[in-house]
Design an enzyme around this catalytic site. Structure first.
Site, PDB file in Angstrom:
ATOM      1  N   ASP A  84      10.613   2.694   2.723  1.00 28.31           N
ATOM      2  CA  ASP A  84       9.329   2.508   2.510  1.00 28.31           C
ATOM      3  C   ASP A  84       9.537   1.339   3.992  1.00 28.31           C
ATOM      4  O   ASP A  84       9.938   0.482   4.590  1.00 28.31           O
ATOM      5  CB  ASP A  84       8.775   0.941   1.437  1.00 28.31           C
ATOM      6  CG  ASP A  84       7.961   0.153   1.400  1.00 28.31           C
ATOM      7  OD1 ASP A  84       7.380   0.072   2.618  1.00 28.31           O
ATOM      8  OD2 ASP A  84       8.248  -0.474   0.981  1.00 28.31           O
ATOM      9  N   LYS A  86      -0.849  -2.578   8.452  1.00 32.26           N
ATOM     10  CA  LYS A  86      -0.084  -4.064   8.736  1.00 32.26           C
ATOM     11  C   LYS A  86       0.132  -3.307  10.474  1.00 32.26           C
ATOM     12  O   LYS A  86       0.884  -3.994  11.069  1.00 32.26           O
ATOM     13  CB  LYS A  86       0.982  -3.829   8.065  1.00 32.26           C
ATOM     14  CG  LYS A  86       0.633  -4.271   6.777  1.00 32.26           C
ATOM     15  CD  LYS A  86       2.474  -4.091   5.795  1.00 32.26           C
ATOM     16  CE  LYS A  86       1.842  -4.651   4.332  1.00 32.26           C
ATOM     17  NZ  LYS A  86       1.363  -5.321   4.041  1.00 32.26           N
ATOM     18  N   CYS A 141       5.347 -10.879  -3.471  1.00 29.35           N
ATOM     19  CA  CYS A 141       5.371  -8.905  -3.893  1.00 29.35           C
ATOM     20  C   CYS A 141       7.206  -8.756  -4.242  1.00 29.35           C
ATOM     21  O   CYS A 141       6.644  -7.193  -4.144  1.00 29.35           O
ATOM     22  CB  CYS A 141       4.025  -7.431  -4.116  1.00 29.35           C
ATOM     23  SG  CYS A 141       2.360  -8.417  -4.225  1.00 29.35           S
TER      24      CYS A 141
END
Lengths: 154, 421
Positions: free
Chosen positions: B215, B241, B379
């Site tokens: 990721d 991002k 998160c």
């Protein structure tokens, strides 16, 4: 209202005092009713405990973690609810939530003692859920006939 | 023919070797504003970064001049849109040094990319198979695998983390075994800033013939990544991002692995021929791109990559390392601060708590000083649970942040401490 005033309005001295020394912040061992509330956005968690008399809320207590606004709101809720007749409690919860939803431009009105001190939160849409979480949790506890309810702000 | 402009940012022409952050800031319109009467100090880049004017202009240009559906029309605008869309794919391929453009799949973001793989791998996963991930994963790299486990009976093996917020590498090695079907890990932790030793992680997994998904959402904005050098099997990241648009992301996979995977979504674009008896899937990467894609998003991402490469990822990494050092010292000096995540190797992300102030209250007070940070669990609830906190305040920096932003944050922290204590 200036930005600075708005912030001071939300974090009034009474609010900060309640958040530092929340009333009835403890666990009840064998509560008649209990419910857990959770705000998944910020991780706030609250558990509300109720001991019931024949027709009234004899004892209310809570524990959990939260921001100054949610702790102060829960603490004020303790004072507003303890000793009240069961038949009134639900209505008090509704009136408190209506105050948080009212227009931020007009002064906060509430017949619940002290609660208008939290009226400043109305100017912060992202923070209103912090103020309403304890009340929604209490509502869940009132609704549940036995065992534990669980609510979420989302 | 006009295609989306890949013009250099205004400041680039005047830039020498020195990293001129003031000039760079001028390329980002959103940074030039006041919030509550203070200059905006935007320190929420790990949630979403701002974009340079070049990206905004390219999207605007595309919609005003070149828009049509891709890969479908014989007309001029469709050809322009297709050319620009495919040029963006090529930029991504070069940016991450993938072997081929057929390995670059456009998705809606990292979450979409991870779900793609979790779904596509599903058919080959059996009860008792194991997926290795870590305690520091973002929910988007946990939940899709839990769903896969529910569908197949596979189990998750979780690599623990240390008090510094680093992976327990020896435990990771011990979790690799004959039942391991995939290792899926954050390249950089969004909540802690930890940069994981991905080269060693991949080497170890490959010794067990296990493929690795990284990721990369928090990695690609800060440093260059090289798929071939890493020998990475799958990689995922988001456009927004890394100074590109929202709603666009990348799923990278080695060609020979992607060929074996079934499609994720069915629809137009991903087929060669459809009849009610049999559908023939399109070639890579289109097999994974059902429906009309986010064309403007892809083009915008391509321009963001141009912008980053124009400055140079090595210069960006060097500048950010200095800024991280400055910010870490300054924040740690504030009384009552506890840093959450103190790995030896970090990206420019600082998670912290302040005694007696809930992160949520801190966020509101800082906002009133013009400082944008993220507060909450980011998160990553298993990380918060590990450190015994309900949430943290997180200041995350990009190459356009400067020492003044950090000073403004520190001043805001002092105001908050005075207010609450």
């Amino acid at each position: 209202m200036s930005d600075k005033k708005k912030l001071q309005e939300m974090y009034r001295r009474t609010v900060l005092e309640h958040s530092r020394h929340p009333r009835n912040f403890r666990r009840l061992d064998a509560p008649d009713r209990t419910a857990e509330g959770f705000n998944p956005l910020c991780g706030d968690k609250i558990t509300v405990y109720l001991d019931l008399g024949p027709e009234s809320i004899q004892t209310i207590a809570f524990e959990g973690t939260g921001c100054a606004i949610s702790l102060a709101s829960a603490s004020m809720m303790m004072e507003a609810i303890e000793g009240r007749p069961l038949s009134e409690a639900g209505e008090i919860v509704q009136r408190a939530q209506a105050m948080f939803r009212s227009d931020a431009k007009s002064p906060a009105q509430s017949d619940i003692e002290g609660l208008q001190a939290l009226g400043g939160v109305r100017a912060y849409p992202s923070r209103i859920k912090c103020a309403t979480l304890p009340w929604k949790t209490l509502q869940a506890a009132l609704n549940g006939t036995t065992g534990a309810g669980r609510i979420s702000t989302e | 023919m006009t295609v989306a402009p890949s013009k250099l940012p205004v400041s680039a022409e005047h830039r020498g070797d020195a990293f001129d952050v003031d000039l760079i800031r001028q390329d980002f319109p959103a940074l030039n504003q006041t919030v509550h009467g203070y200059p905006l100090a935007y320190l929420d880049n790990a949630a979403s970064a701002q974009r340079p004017a070049a990206v905004i202009d390219a999207i605007s240009h595309y919609y005003s001049q070149d828009h049509a559906n891709v890969h479908r029309g014989v007309h001029t605008l469709s050809q322009r849109a297709t050319d620009a869309y495919e040029a963006a794919r090529q930029k991504v391929q070069q940016y991450i040094n993938a072997a081929s453009t057929c390995e670059i799949v456009f998705t809606s973001g990292t979450t979409d990319s991870i779900n793609l793989l979790a779904y596509a791998l599903g058919a080959g996963i059996k009860a008792g198979d194991e997926i290795v991930l870590s305690r520091m994963e973002h929910h988007s790299n946990i939940v899709p695998w839990q769903l896969l486990c529910e569908r197949t009976g596979a189990v998750l093996k979780v690599v623990p983390i240390t008090e510094r917020g680093e992976l327990e590498f020896d435990t990771y090695l011990s979790l690799l075994g004959p039942r391991t079907r995939l290792v899926t890990l954050a390249h950089v932790s969004n909540a802690l800033g930890t940069v994981n030793p991905v080269a060693d992680i991949i080497t170890a997994a490959h010794e067990h013939n296990v493929p690795v998904l990284l990721d990369g959402a928090q990695a690609v904005p800060h440093a260059s990544v090289d798929m071939q050098e890493l020998d990475c099997d799958y990689y995922s990241f988001s456009g927004h991002k890394m100074f590109g648009p929202t709603g666009i992301g990348i799923f990278y996979g080695k060609e020979k692995l992607l060929e074996k995977l079934p499609p994720f979504k069915g629809g137009g674009e991903m087929i060669l021929a459809v009849s009610f008896e049999k559908t023939t899937y399109n070639e890579l990467p289109y097999k994974f791109e059902a429906g009309t894609p986010n064309i403007a998003g892809a083009i915008g991402l391509g321009v963001a990559i141009d912008y980053l490469q124009d400055i140079g990822m090595d210069r960006i990494a060097a500048y950010e390392a200095n800024l991280l050092d400055y910010a870490t010292r300054a924040i740690a000096d504030v009384p009552g601060v506890r840093l959450i995540g103190t790995a030896a190797h970090k990206a420019s992300v600082i998670s912290f708590t302040v005694d007696g102030i809930h992160p949520h209250d801190l966020g509101t007070v800082l906002d009133h000083q013009g400082v944008a940070i993220r507060t909450g669990h980011h998160c990553a609830m298993p990380v918060m649970e590990f450190f015994g906190v309900p949430g943290t305040a997180r200041a995350s920096m990009a190459f356009y942040n400067n020492a003044a932003d950090i000073d403004q944050l520190i001043e805001g922290l002092r105001v908050a401490i005075k207010m609450f204590n």
